[in-house]
Design a protein around this motif. Structure first.
Motif, PDB file in Angstrom:
ATOM      1  N   THR A 225      43.855  47.633  41.369  1.00  0.00           N
ATOM      2  CA  THR A 225      44.711  46.492  41.674  1.00  0.00           C
ATOM      3  C   THR A 225      43.899  45.438  42.409  1.00  0.00           C
ATOM      4  O   THR A 225      42.909  45.756  43.084  1.00  0.00           O
ATOM      5  CB  THR A 225      45.919  46.898  42.543  1.00  0.00           C
ATOM      6  N   SER A 226      44.321  44.203  42.290  1.00  0.00           N
ATOM      7  CA  SER A 226      43.632  43.098  42.949  1.00  0.00           C
ATOM      8  C   SER A 226      44.138  42.951  44.380  1.00  0.00           C
ATOM      9  O   SER A 226      45.340  42.796  44.613  1.00  0.00           O
ATOM     10  CB  SER A 226      43.869  41.799  42.185  1.00  0.00           C
ATOM     11  N   ALA A 227      43.225  42.989  45.341  1.00  0.00           N
ATOM     12  CA  ALA A 227      43.603  42.851  46.745  1.00  0.00           C
ATOM     13  C   ALA A 227      44.168  41.469  47.041  1.00  0.00           C
ATOM     14  O   ALA A 227      44.972  41.298  47.959  1.00  0.00           O
ATOM     15  CB  ALA A 227      42.397  43.125  47.642  1.00  0.00           C
ATOM     16  N   SER A 228      43.763  40.474  46.257  1.00  0.00           N
ATOM     17  CA  SER A 228      44.179  39.085  46.510  1.00  0.00           C
ATOM     18  C   SER A 228      45.283  38.641  45.559  1.00  0.00           C
ATOM     19  O   SER A 228      45.460  37.442  45.328  1.00  0.00           O
ATOM     20  CB  SER A 228      42.977  38.145  46.381  1.00  0.00           C
ATOM     21  N   ALA A 229      46.036  39.586  45.017  1.00  0.00           N
ATOM     22  CA  ALA A 229      47.037  39.273  43.994  1.00  0.00           C
ATOM     23  C   ALA A 229      48.023  38.207  44.433  1.00  0.00           C
ATOM     24  O   ALA A 229      48.476  37.395  43.622  1.00  0.00           O
ATOM     25  CB  ALA A 229      47.792  40.540  43.598  1.00  0.00           C
ATOM     26  N   ASP A 230      48.366  38.166  45.723  1.00  0.00           N
ATOM     27  CA  ASP A 230      49.398  37.247  46.198  1.00  0.00           C
ATOM     28  C   ASP A 230      48.856  35.899  46.665  1.00  0.00           C
ATOM     29  O   ASP A 230      49.631  35.059  47.146  1.00  0.00           O
ATOM     30  CB  ASP A 230      50.181  37.900  47.338  1.00  0.00           C
ATOM     31  N   VAL A 231      47.551  35.682  46.526  1.00  0.00           N
ATOM     32  CA  VAL A 231      46.985  34.382  46.903  1.00  0.00           C
ATOM     33  C   VAL A 231      47.536  33.301  45.982  1.00  0.00           C
ATOM     34  O   VAL A 231      47.642  33.494  44.767  1.00  0.00           O
ATOM     35  CB  VAL A 231      45.442  34.425  46.829  1.00  0.00           C
ATOM     36  N   ALA A 232      47.875  32.160  46.554  1.00  0.00           N
ATOM     37  CA  ALA A 232      48.384  31.042  45.753  1.00  0.00           C
ATOM     38  C   ALA A 232      47.215  30.267  45.170  1.00  0.00           C
ATOM     39  O   ALA A 232      46.375  29.745  45.906  1.00  0.00           O
ATOM     40  CB  ALA A 232      49.257  30.126  46.607  1.00  0.00           C
ATOM     41  N   GLY A 233      47.158  30.200  43.842  1.00  0.00           N
ATOM     42  CA  GLY A 233      46.132  29.387  43.188  1.00  0.00           C
ATOM     43  C   GLY A 233      44.837  30.129  42.955  1.00  0.00           C
ATOM     44  O   GLY A 233      44.699  31.330  43.187  1.00  0.00           O
ATOM     45  N   GLN A 234      43.861  29.353  42.473  1.00  0.00           N
ATOM     46  CA  GLN A 234      42.554  29.881  42.114  1.00  0.00           C
ATOM     47  C   GLN A 234      41.488  29.312  43.042  1.00  0.00           C
ATOM     48  O   GLN A 234      41.535  28.151  43.426  1.00  0.00           O
ATOM     49  CB  GLN A 234      42.217  29.517  40.667  1.00  0.00           C
ATOM     50  N   GLY A 235      40.536  30.125  43.406  1.00  0.00           N
ATOM     51  CA  GLY A 235      39.445  29.672  44.251  1.00  0.00           C
ATOM     52  C   GLY A 235      39.901  29.209  45.623  1.00  0.00           C
ATOM     53  O   GLY A 235      39.374  28.254  46.187  1.00  0.00           O
ATOM     54  N   THR A 236      40.875  29.914  46.199  1.00  0.00           N
ATOM     55  CA  THR A 236      41.434  29.546  47.494  1.00  0.00           C
ATOM     56  C   THR A 236      40.549  30.067  48.622  1.00  0.00           C
ATOM     57  O   THR A 236      40.102  31.223  48.601  1.00  0.00           O
ATOM     58  CB  THR A 236      42.850  30.142  47.643  1.00  0.00           C
ATOM     59  N   THR A 237      40.276  29.218  49.608  1.00  0.00           N
ATOM     60  CA  THR A 237      39.463  29.636  50.744  1.00  0.00           C
ATOM     61  C   THR A 237      40.245  30.625  51.606  1.00  0.00           C
ATOM     62  O   THR A 237      41.410  30.402  51.939  1.00  0.00           O
ATOM     63  CB  THR A 237      39.055  28.429  51.597  1.00  0.00           C
ATOM     64  N   ILE A 238      39.594  31.721  51.944  1.00  0.00           N
ATOM     65  CA  ILE A 238      40.210  32.746  52.776  1.00  0.00           C
ATOM     66  C   ILE A 238      39.289  33.049  53.959  1.00  0.00           C
ATOM     67  O   ILE A 238      38.120  32.648  53.970  1.00  0.00           O
ATOM     68  CB  ILE A 238      40.478  34.038  51.976  1.00  0.00           C
ATOM     69  N   SER A 239      39.809  33.748  54.941  1.00  0.00           N
ATOM     70  CA  SER A 239      39.038  34.062  56.147  1.00  0.00           C
ATOM     71  C   SER A 239      38.609  35.520  56.149  1.00  0.00           C
ATOM     72  O   SER A 239      39.227  36.366  55.480  1.00  0.00           O
ATOM     73  CB  SER A 239      39.884  33.792  57.389  1.00  0.00           C
ATOM     74  N   PRO A 240      37.580  35.851  56.920  1.00  0.00           N
ATOM     75  CA  PRO A 240      37.218  37.265  57.078  1.00  0.00           C
ATOM     76  C   PRO A 240      38.376  38.090  57.625  1.00  0.00           C
ATOM     77  O   PRO A 240      38.544  39.255  57.254  1.00  0.00           O
ATOM     78  CB  PRO A 240      36.049  37.222  58.059  1.00  0.00           C
ATOM     79  N   GLU A 241      39.177  37.465  58.489  1.00  0.00           N
ATOM     80  CA  GLU A 241      40.317  38.180  59.056  1.00  0.00           C
ATOM     81  C   GLU A 241      41.335  38.556  57.977  1.00  0.00           C
ATOM     82  O   GLU A 241      41.940  39.634  58.033  1.00  0.00           O
ATOM     83  CB  GLU A 241      40.979  37.331  60.137  1.00  0.00           C
TER      84      GLU A 241
END
Length: 361
Positions: A225-241
């Protein structure tokens, strides 16, 4: 498995030895903006503005003679990867036909005298009108799903008068997908690891949601499964946290950033605490004839590579053997052991969990 590989070997031989007859009738293609594109004869000179299509043209033609212009990022993949070794002349193909954001550099594009210019679909008239207004023929392609990949590969092969080439390569894709889906469909949810693919990881960390995300397609295909499945959009900046909160079982690093290595995770005070880092399950996507992260003509090899890493008890592909057969089919090239080690970054990540299986026996 042996049956599929024997069929592939036979298909390779047929493609290599059978001459391709020139089409006497005009070629008509419906592109991804539902435009009708007509060519009086098979295209002999094709310019490619979208990044992935340069290597697609090479694979569908079996050489570089018809590729007369490409995106500079596509050229960097050729120079950095094995395709530059297979086809040294590709390094001399012009890559100044596009300005930033895929805006055509019409003056340079015209000097390549193309029969066909391939451009992105669905991104507005600024990308298309300059090509058409210069009297050039444009074929517009969209991107991001397996179905679209097969469609634009068929468009390219058809434009060159060799649709059978795409039928063979797409048939290989379909067969591998079916094999994998049959094996992964019964994996219980609790046995599906969470995988995070980082589209960028040096200056910023980026991830994408599942919708329209090709990486999520093959992550799901191999029984994860994708850990980032719920991220909105493509290529979204995320934090280490945010990554620490997801705490992925596996982290995949992109192959686009040439200087990106596993130390990006292992030396980070936060990322190094994730399950992926603690269990040495951080992997950089290979770089072959094209980068293995996005959809391309080598994608079934990406799926096999990841499947073997994630579920070695279920998938036991002879990846080195599969690569040799695929490169013979795609490029009529016999991979060396050193080529395979380089493509798979064995020197960098040979000590990662489950990676020893990819070393030469």
């Amino acid at each position: 498995m042996l049956f599929r590989r024997n069929k592939l070997a036979i298909a390779v031989a047929l493609v290599i030895v059978q001459p391709i007859a020139a089409s006497a009738d005009p070629i008509t293609i419906i592109d991804h903006e539902e435009r009708t594109v007509t060519l009086a004869r098979p295209a002999e000179r094709i310019a490619s503005i979208p990044i992935p299509i340069a290597s697609t043209i090479i694979a569908m033609d079996g050489g570089t003679s018809k590729l007369v212009g490409m995106n500079p990022t596509a050229k960097s993949a050729i120079v950095e990867g094995v395709l530059g070794k297979i086809f040294p002349k590709a390094k001399d193909i012009p890559s100044d036909i596009t300005a930033p954001n895929f805006i055509p550099n019409v003056e340079e594009l015209a000097t390549t005298n193309p029969d066909l210019v391939i451009q992105w679909a669905d991104r507005g008239p600024d990308l298309v009108d300059p090509i058409v207004n210069a009297g050039l023929t444009a074929l517009l392609i969209s991107y991001g799903t397996e179905e679209k990949t097969k469609q634009y590969q068929a468009m390219v092969a058809t434009a060159m008068g060799n649709p059978e080439r795409a039928e063979m390569i797409n048939g290989w894709r379909d067969q591998v997908v079916a094999e994998m889906a049959a094996k992964s469909k019964d994996i219980p949810a609790e046995q599906k690891p969470k995988i995070l693919y980082l589209g960028r990881a040096l200056e910023a960390l980026t991830a994408s949601g599942d919708k329209g995300n090709y990486n999520a397609f093959y992550i799901n295909l191999v029984g994860a499964t994708s850990a980032s499945a719920d991220v909105a959009g493509q290529g979204t900046t995320i934090s280490p946290e945010q990554i620490a909160e997801w705490n992925p079982d596996v982290i995949l690093l992109n192959s686009f950033e040439a200087k990106l290595g596993l130390e990006r995770v292992y030396d980070d005070p936060i990322l190094s605490l994730t399950k992926a880092a603690q269990k040495k399950r951080v992997y950089k996507l290979p770089l072959g004839g094209y980068r293995w992260d996005p959809p391309n003509q080598e994608s079934p090899l990406t799926w096999m590579w990841l499947a073997n890493l994630i579920h070695p008890d279920i998938f036991q592909y002879d990846l080195r053997g599969e690569m040799r057969q695929a490169y013979k089919m795609l490029y009529n090239y016999d991979l060396t052991g050193e080529d395979i080690d380089s493509i798979l970054w064995v020197g960098m990540q040979g000590d990662a969990t489950n990676y020893a299986q990819f070393k030469a026996k």
